[in-house]
Design an enzyme around this catalytic site. Structure first.
Site, mmCIF file in Angstrom:
data_model
loop_
_atom_site.group_PDB
_atom_site.id
_atom_site.type_symbol
_atom_site.label_atom_id
_atom_site.label_comp_id
_atom_site.label_asym_id
_atom_site.label_seq_id
_atom_site.Cartn_x
_atom_site.Cartn_y
_atom_site.Cartn_z
ATOM 1 N N TYR A 46 8.569 2.656 -2.090
ATOM 2 C CA TYR A 46 9.363 3.106 -3.241
ATOM 3 C C TYR A 46 10.785 2.536 -3.176
ATOM 4 O O TYR A 46 11.304 2.009 -4.163
ATOM 5 C CB TYR A 46 9.386 4.637 -3.240
ATOM 6 C CG TYR A 46 10.112 5.268 -4.402
ATOM 7 C CD1 TYR A 46 9.515 5.344 -5.660
ATOM 8 C CD2 TYR A 46 11.386 5.814 -4.241
ATOM 9 C CE1 TYR A 46 10.182 5.936 -6.727
ATOM 10 C CE2 TYR A 46 12.046 6.416 -5.291
ATOM 11 C CZ TYR A 46 11.438 6.477 -6.538
ATOM 12 O OH TYR A 46 12.101 7.078 -7.588
ATOM 13 N N LYS A 55 12.697 0.014 -5.768
ATOM 14 C CA LYS A 55 13.913 0.404 -6.491
ATOM 15 C C LYS A 55 15.100 -0.497 -6.137
ATOM 16 O O LYS A 55 15.977 -0.719 -6.969
ATOM 17 C CB LYS A 55 14.233 1.875 -6.211
ATOM 18 C CG LYS A 55 13.169 2.843 -6.766
ATOM 19 C CD LYS A 55 13.004 2.684 -8.265
ATOM 20 C CE LYS A 55 12.077 3.711 -8.876
ATOM 21 N NZ LYS A 55 11.957 3.584 -10.342
ATOM 22 N N ASN A 92 11.545 2.835 -17.399
ATOM 23 C CA ASN A 92 11.652 4.114 -16.691
ATOM 24 C C ASN A 92 10.398 4.476 -15.901
ATOM 25 O O ASN A 92 10.497 5.155 -14.885
ATOM 26 C CB ASN A 92 11.955 5.223 -17.711
ATOM 27 C CG ASN A 92 11.718 6.600 -17.133
ATOM 28 O OD1 ASN A 92 12.553 7.133 -16.393
ATOM 29 N ND2 ASN A 92 10.545 7.192 -17.430
ATOM 30 N N GLY A 152 7.070 5.230 -19.740
ATOM 31 C CA GLY A 152 6.905 6.516 -19.041
ATOM 32 C C GLY A 152 7.695 7.624 -19.718
ATOM 33 O O GLY A 152 8.437 8.358 -19.063
ATOM 34 N N ALA A 153 7.503 7.745 -21.038
ATOM 35 C CA ALA A 153 8.317 8.709 -21.802
ATOM 36 C C ALA A 153 7.575 10.001 -22.127
ATOM 37 O O ALA A 153 8.075 10.831 -22.885
ATOM 38 C CB ALA A 153 8.816 8.053 -23.085
ATOM 39 N N SER A 154 6.398 10.181 -21.537
ATOM 40 C CA SER A 154 5.627 11.400 -21.837
ATOM 41 C C SER A 154 6.158 12.620 -21.093
ATOM 42 O O SER A 154 5.924 13.759 -21.500
ATOM 43 C CB SER A 154 4.153 11.180 -21.462
ATOM 44 O OG SER A 154 4.051 10.563 -20.189
ATOM 45 N N ARG A 155 6.864 12.370 -19.979
ATOM 46 C CA ARG A 155 7.322 13.485 -19.136
ATOM 47 C C ARG A 155 8.680 13.156 -18.526
ATOM 48 O O ARG A 155 9.126 12.013 -18.556
ATOM 49 C CB ARG A 155 6.324 13.727 -17.984
ATOM 50 C CG ARG A 155 4.965 14.143 -18.430
ATOM 51 C CD ARG A 155 4.023 14.423 -17.274
ATOM 52 N NE ARG A 155 3.468 13.224 -16.676
ATOM 53 C CZ ARG A 155 3.605 12.882 -15.394
ATOM 54 N NH1 ARG A 155 4.285 13.655 -14.569
ATOM 55 N NH2 ARG A 155 3.063 11.775 -14.921
ATOM 56 N N ILE A 187 16.318 14.698 -9.215
ATOM 57 C CA ILE A 187 16.275 15.216 -10.583
ATOM 58 C C ILE A 187 15.038 16.118 -10.729
ATOM 59 O O ILE A 187 13.963 15.767 -10.228
ATOM 60 C CB ILE A 187 16.210 14.047 -11.610
ATOM 61 C CG1 ILE A 187 17.310 12.994 -11.342
ATOM 62 C CG2 ILE A 187 16.283 14.570 -13.050
ATOM 63 C CD1 ILE A 187 18.741 13.477 -11.426
ATOM 64 N N VAL A 244 2.038 -0.154 -17.522
ATOM 65 C CA VAL A 244 3.135 -1.134 -17.510
ATOM 66 C C VAL A 244 3.018 -2.177 -16.390
ATOM 67 O O VAL A 244 3.783 -3.142 -16.377
ATOM 68 C CB VAL A 244 4.524 -0.444 -17.451
ATOM 69 C CG1 VAL A 244 4.862 0.221 -18.769
ATOM 70 C CG2 VAL A 244 4.618 0.526 -16.289
ATOM 71 N N SER A 258 16.858 4.060 -8.230
ATOM 72 C CA SER A 258 16.929 5.329 -7.500
ATOM 73 C C SER A 258 17.927 5.185 -6.358
ATOM 74 O O SER A 258 18.095 4.074 -5.827
ATOM 75 C CB SER A 258 15.549 5.664 -6.915
ATOM 76 O OG SER A 258 15.662 6.684 -5.934
HETATM 77 P P1 NAP Z 1 7.465 11.806 -13.675
HETATM 78 O O1 NAP Z 1 7.932 13.129 -14.164
HETATM 79 O O2 NAP Z 1 6.437 11.735 -12.618
HETATM 80 O O3 NAP Z 1 7.016 10.934 -14.943
HETATM 81 C C1 NAP Z 1 6.563 9.614 -14.739
HETATM 82 C C2 NAP Z 1 6.353 8.938 -16.071
HETATM 83 O O4 NAP Z 1 5.937 7.586 -15.820
HETATM 84 C C3 NAP Z 1 5.241 9.585 -16.880
HETATM 85 O O5 NAP Z 1 5.592 9.504 -18.250
HETATM 86 C C4 NAP Z 1 4.043 8.696 -16.586
HETATM 87 O O6 NAP Z 1 3.075 8.669 -17.629
HETATM 88 C C5 NAP Z 1 4.715 7.333 -16.490
HETATM 89 N N1 NAP Z 1 3.913 6.355 -15.758
HETATM 90 C C6 NAP Z 1 3.491 6.384 -14.466
HETATM 91 N N2 NAP Z 1 2.771 5.301 -14.190
HETATM 92 C C7 NAP Z 1 2.727 4.547 -15.316
HETATM 93 C C8 NAP Z 1 2.130 3.305 -15.673
HETATM 94 N N3 NAP Z 1 1.414 2.584 -14.793
HETATM 95 N N4 NAP Z 1 2.283 2.861 -16.945
HETATM 96 C C9 NAP Z 1 2.984 3.565 -17.853
HETATM 97 N N5 NAP Z 1 3.585 4.742 -17.580
HETATM 98 C C10 NAP Z 1 3.444 5.215 -16.320
HETATM 99 O O7 NAP Z 1 8.704 10.956 -13.098
HETATM 100 P P2 NAP Z 1 10.283 11.145 -13.282
HETATM 101 O O8 NAP Z 1 10.767 11.988 -12.184
HETATM 102 O O9 NAP Z 1 10.618 11.477 -14.693
HETATM 103 O O10 NAP Z 1 10.755 9.647 -12.949
HETATM 104 C C11 NAP Z 1 11.057 8.703 -13.964
HETATM 105 C C12 NAP Z 1 11.723 7.488 -13.307
HETATM 106 O O11 NAP Z 1 12.900 7.918 -12.612
HETATM 107 C C13 NAP Z 1 10.832 6.807 -12.265
HETATM 108 O O12 NAP Z 1 11.039 5.423 -12.294
HETATM 109 C C14 NAP Z 1 11.348 7.381 -10.948
HETATM 110 O O13 NAP Z 1 11.092 6.533 -9.870
HETATM 111 C C15 NAP Z 1 12.835 7.482 -11.269
HETATM 112 N N6 NAP Z 1 13.555 8.435 -10.423
HETATM 113 C C16 NAP Z 1 13.242 9.766 -10.422
HETATM 114 C C17 NAP Z 1 13.979 10.633 -9.633
HETATM 115 C C18 NAP Z 1 13.717 12.113 -9.585
HETATM 116 O O14 NAP Z 1 14.375 12.802 -8.756
HETATM 117 N N7 NAP Z 1 12.842 12.663 -10.399
HETATM 118 C C19 NAP Z 1 15.009 10.132 -8.814
HETATM 119 C C20 NAP Z 1 15.289 8.778 -8.842
HETATM 120 C C21 NAP Z 1 14.565 7.938 -9.662
HETATM 121 P P3 NAP Z 1 1.815 9.741 -17.647
HETATM 122 O O15 NAP Z 1 2.454 11.049 -18.049
HETATM 123 O O16 NAP Z 1 0.912 9.206 -18.681
HETATM 124 O O17 NAP Z 1 1.285 9.758 -16.260
#
Ligand code: NAP
Length: 244
Positions: free
Chosen positions: A152, A156, A87, A9-12, A185, A61, A139
């Site tokens: 969720y 986690k 991730n 999940g490194a695209s964003r 975040i 994944v 998380s």
């Molecule tokens: P995000 O901006 O929504 O990005 C999610 C990433 O995961 C994207 O690169 C997406 O790819 C990829 N992804 C989703 N489903 C996938 C799959 N089935 N196979 C491969 N890749 C997949 O999320 P984020 O906020 O950066 O979160 C990243 C991690 O941190 C997650 O595990 C999330 O639960 C955790 N987290 C986030 C926060 C927060 O506040 N943001 C807090 C606690 C934990 P595409 O771009 O191709 O869709």
């Protein structure tokens, strides 16, 4: 030993920041994504422009065959993975009484089954190499719980239990297994919650602001580094004091 990192999940968002951080630390990076091919290629281009090496790899994944194919590709193109960052993750929120089984299954598969599949695939090479690092993104929801996020939070919390068990299993092989637990975040995931929820959450954060993806990436960079060689089985909270 060659330095090869795979970030799922490194695209964003947080994964993108982790990929850029590890590339800056000298890793060749596998930039995994599910559907955002153009965004993943942008991350690769940014790494290459800075003098690093990276490849974009599409794989769901949660799918065992796609995960195994991804590991075969990265091994061919960059070498055996020495640092795995689990991730990739999604939310599909709803109060439990209204949450259907598909919502439950999809979140558990993407956030937890994926960690099992990718870690197992990475361990084969790490055991041969007698060393490696597994870092998973959990998380604070998995520690404190959150209404509307039973699926969720369960996924986690599962990541934390998985991290502890796996750390005990592979410690004697020189492999460390840790997790980070971010709070709130600023990414697409939290953007989707809207201004009102974000504002309310900000009031509960001791530091009075959302975290940045880079502030999570710096902890992952530390856990991947030689500086963290005696830390395993831990979950490091990166939440600006939200869960205090
Ligand atoms: P995000 O901006 O929504 O990005 C999610 C990433 O995961 C994207 O690169 C997406 O790819 C990829 N992804 C989703 N489903 C996938 C799959 N089935 N196979 C491969 N890749 C997949 O999320 P984020 O906020 O950066 O979160 C990243 C991690 O941190 C997650 O595990 C999330 O639960 C955790 N987290 C986030 C926060 C927060 O506040 N943001 C807090 C606690 C934990 P595409 O771009 O191709 O869709």
């Amino acid at each position: 030993m060659s330095k090869v990192a795979l970030v799922t999940g490194a695209s964003r968002g947080i994964g993108r920041a982790i990929a850029l951080r590890l590339a800056a630390d000298g890793y060749s990076v596998g930039v995994n994504y599910a559907s955002s091919a153009a965004k993943a290629e942008e991350v690769v281009a940014e790494i290459v422009a800075a003098g690093g090496s990276a490849v974009a790899i599409r794989a769901d994944v949660a799918d065992a065959d796609e995960v195994n194919a991804m590991f075969a590709t990265i091994s061919e193109e960059l070498g055996s993975v020495t640092v795995l960052v689990n991730n990739a993750g999604i939310t599909d929120d709803g109060l439990l009484l209204r949450m259907n089984a598909d919502q439950w299954d999809r979140v558990i598969a993407t956030n937890l089954r994926s960690v099992y599949l990718c870690t197992k695939a990475a361990l084969r090479g790490m055991i041969r190499a007698k060393g490696g690092r597994i870092i998973s993104v959990s998380s604070v929801s998995g520690i404190s719980g959150n209404p509307g996020q039973a699926n969720y939070a369960a996924s986690k919390a599962g990541v934390i239990g998985f991290t502890k068990s796996t750390a005990k299993e592979v410690g004697s092989r020189g492999i460390t297994v840790n997790a980070v637990a971010p709070g709130f975040i600023a990414t697409d995931m939290t953007d989707a919650l809207g201004e009102e929820v974000t504002e309310a959450a900000t009031h509960q954060i001791s530091l009075g602001r959302l975290g940045s993806p880079e502030e999570v990436a710096s902890v992952v960079g530390y856990l991947a580094s030689d500086e963290a060689s005696y830390i395993t089985g831990q979950t490091i909270v990166v939440d600006g004091g939200l869960a205090l």
